[in-house]
Design a protein around this motif. Structure first.
Motif, PDB file in Angstrom:
ATOM      1  N   THR B  96     -17.543  42.367  56.883  1.00  0.00           N
ATOM      2  CA  THR B  96     -17.422  41.113  57.637  1.00  0.00           C
ATOM      3  C   THR B  96     -16.242  41.182  58.599  1.00  0.00           C
ATOM      4  N   GLY B  97     -15.200  41.885  58.181  1.00  0.00           N
ATOM      5  CA  GLY B  97     -14.028  42.037  59.041  1.00  0.00           C
ATOM      6  C   GLY B  97     -13.119  40.825  58.992  1.00  0.00           C
ATOM      7  N   GLU B  98     -12.306  40.682  60.028  1.00  0.00           N
ATOM      8  CA  GLU B  98     -11.342  39.585  60.065  1.00  0.00           C
ATOM      9  C   GLU B  98     -12.004  38.295  60.505  1.00  0.00           C
ATOM     10  N   ILE B  99     -11.645  37.210  59.847  1.00  0.00           N
ATOM     11  CA  ILE B  99     -12.139  35.894  60.278  1.00  0.00           C
ATOM     12  C   ILE B  99     -10.944  34.972  60.453  1.00  0.00           C
ATOM     13  N   PHE B 100     -11.084  34.010  61.350  1.00  0.00           N
ATOM     14  CA  PHE B 100      -9.997  33.034  61.541  1.00  0.00           C
ATOM     15  C   PHE B 100     -10.471  31.692  62.077  1.00  0.00           C
ATOM     16  N   TYR B 101     -11.747  31.532  62.378  1.00  0.00           N
ATOM     17  CA  TYR B 101     -12.230  30.240  62.845  1.00  0.00           C
ATOM     18  C   TYR B 101     -12.526  29.334  61.659  1.00  0.00           C
ATOM     19  N   ALA B 102     -12.281  28.045  61.856  1.00  0.00           N
ATOM     20  CA  ALA B 102     -12.629  27.067  60.820  1.00  0.00           C
ATOM     21  C   ALA B 102     -14.125  27.142  60.547  1.00  0.00           C
ATOM     22  N   GLY B 103     -14.469  27.181  59.293  1.00  0.00           N
ATOM     23  CA  GLY B 103     -15.878  27.214  58.926  1.00  0.00           C
ATOM     24  C   GLY B 103     -16.409  28.602  58.650  1.00  0.00           C
ATOM     25  N   GLN B 104     -15.700  29.621  59.132  1.00  0.00           N
ATOM     26  CA  GLN B 104     -16.151  30.991  58.868  1.00  0.00           C
ATOM     27  C   GLN B 104     -15.870  31.339  57.417  1.00  0.00           C
ATOM     28  N   SER B 105     -16.621  32.299  56.901  1.00  0.00           N
ATOM     29  CA  SER B 105     -16.314  32.700  55.537  1.00  0.00           C
ATOM     30  C   SER B 105     -16.667  34.156  55.298  1.00  0.00           C
ATOM     31  N   ILE B 106     -15.981  34.708  54.321  1.00  0.00           N
ATOM     32  CA  ILE B 106     -16.301  36.045  53.839  1.00  0.00           C
ATOM     33  C   ILE B 106     -16.909  35.848  52.455  1.00  0.00           C
ATOM     34  N   VAL B 107     -18.037  36.450  52.235  1.00  0.00           N
ATOM     35  CA  VAL B 107     -18.672  36.269  50.936  1.00  0.00           C
ATOM     36  C   VAL B 107     -18.858  37.621  50.263  1.00  0.00           C
ATOM     37  N   CYS B 108     -18.424  37.709  49.010  1.00  0.00           N
ATOM     38  CA  CYS B 108     -18.720  38.897  48.223  1.00  0.00           C
ATOM     39  C   CYS B 108     -19.642  38.450  47.097  1.00  0.00           C
ATOM     40  N   ALA B 109     -20.924  38.536  47.381  1.00  0.00           N
ATOM     41  CA  ALA B 109     -21.902  38.030  46.416  1.00  0.00           C
ATOM     42  C   ALA B 109     -21.839  38.743  45.059  1.00  0.00           C
ATOM     43  N   PRO B 110     -21.697  40.063  45.029  1.00  0.00           N
ATOM     44  CA  PRO B 110     -21.677  40.734  43.721  1.00  0.00           C
ATOM     45  C   PRO B 110     -20.546  40.231  42.827  1.00  0.00           C
ATOM     46  N   ASN B 111     -19.450  39.819  43.455  1.00  0.00           N
ATOM     47  CA  ASN B 111     -18.303  39.368  42.674  1.00  0.00           C
ATOM     48  C   ASN B 111     -18.265  37.851  42.539  1.00  0.00           C
ATOM     49  N   GLY B 112     -19.203  37.167  43.196  1.00  0.00           N
ATOM     50  CA  GLY B 112     -19.215  35.708  43.149  1.00  0.00           C
ATOM     51  C   GLY B 112     -18.028  35.085  43.850  1.00  0.00           C
ATOM     52  N   VAL B 113     -17.494  35.804  44.841  1.00  0.00           N
ATOM     53  CA  VAL B 113     -16.270  35.343  45.494  1.00  0.00           C
ATOM     54  C   VAL B 113     -16.558  34.993  46.954  1.00  0.00           C
ATOM     55  N   SER B 114     -15.957  33.915  47.404  1.00  0.00           N
ATOM     56  CA  SER B 114     -16.052  33.605  48.831  1.00  0.00           C
ATOM     57  C   SER B 114     -14.716  33.094  49.323  1.00  0.00           C
TER      58      SER B 114
END
Lengths: 174, 127
Positions: B96-114
């Motif tokens: 996913t790389g770097e994010i910084f806008y409001a509303g953006q997200s990084i999701v790691c589904a295997p780990n259940g982490v966002s």
């Protein structure tokens, strides 16, 4: 009094000529309206599309395309430029083609909605080509929405018009 | 029967016409919504299995490791958050790389982490 059969070349020709005139008038009215009521830059109802749909259903694909070409050229001559001509030709013909492909499968209003959307998508594509900026695609969703709404309204008008045109004019429909 | 059918055909606007148009309009409005001019977020919420486990400021450079089934290492640097390393399969979150806008997200589904970036507090009102 002798009346040409509605299926004859003459009567189709005359009807096309009348439709060209109506389309031209509607087209000019549309630009006037859109400049008077600037809801969105470039938002047009697509009034001339009513004529395209009418021609498509009652005269067929080739007549509808021809009317569209004549209308586009005349509109450009009466107060446009070459770029505008290409825009309206591309959008108009593409929407007629799409409407022709779907007209026997879905309802009139849906046909009109698809026609409006196609018209606007082609406008954006043309704008992208002309300006050489892919960012123009940002306008795509907006124009699809306006195309759908305009198409819907024109579809309703089309239905009203279809119900009021004398049967003897439209015997050759399908 | 016949008259009923006739009536249906004469109906000016059919329900399906309205639905057809509305679906297209709604879909495009959704696209528009996601393309809206974006504002940089201020904080980032890290959730694991639906629960907020960390709230971090984007303005402070830091490194956070989230352990679960797998391990995600989040890095905040220059107001942007990214996953520096992960041992999850696919490593989709890292891509996913770097994010910084409001509303953006990084999701790691295997780990259940966002990790979701919140704006100046008005994001909750929208979502």
């Amino acid at each position: 009094m002798w009346m040409p059969s509605p299926d004859s070349k003459t009567s189709k020709f005359v009807l096309s000529a009348v439709l060209c005139g109506i389309a031209l008038a509607l087209s000019l009215l549309d630009s006037a309206l859109s400049s008077m009521i600037p809801i969105l830059p470039g938002f047009k109802l697509g009034l001339a599309n009513v004529v395209s749909i009418f021609a498509l259903y009652h005269l067929g694909f080739s007549y509808a395309s021809l009317i569209c070409v004549v209308r586009s050229v005349l509109t450009a001559v009466l107060g446009g430029n070459l770029t505008m001509l290409l825009f309206s030709l591309g959008g108009g013909l593409a929407s007629i083609l799409v409407m022709y492909l779907v007209m026997n499968r879905i309802s009139l209003i849906k046909v009109s909605v698809l026609g409006g959307i196609t018209h606007n998508i082609l406008q954006v594509l043309a704008a992208m080509l002309v300006t050489q900026t892919p960012q123009t695609a940002v306008y795509l969703p907006v124009l699809v929405v306006t195309g759908a709404i305009g198409g819907f309204l024109m579809g309703v008008i089309c239905k009203l018009v279809f119900g009021r045109v004398p049967k003897k004019l439209t015997l050759h429909a399908k | 029967m016949a008259s009923q059918k006739n009536k249906k055909e004469n109906q000016l606007i059919k329900a399906s016409d309205v639905v057809f148009t509305a679906v297209i309009v709604a879909a495009m409005l959704a696209v528009l919504f996601f393309m809206m001019p974006k504002t940089s977020g201020k904080t980032v919420q890290i959730k694991q299995n639906g629960q907020v486990i960390r709230t971090l400021l984007l303005s402070e450079d830091t490194t956070v490791e989230i352990n679960g089934t797998y391990h995600n290492v989040f890095v905040i640097k220059d107001g942007k958050i990214s996953i520096q390393s992960t041992d999850c399969p696919g490593k989709q979150c890292q891509k996913t790389g770097e994010i910084f806008y409001a509303g953006q997200s990084i999701v790691c589904a295997p780990n259940g982490v966002s990790a979701t970036i919140a704006g100046g507090g008005d994001v909750d009102a929208i979502t």
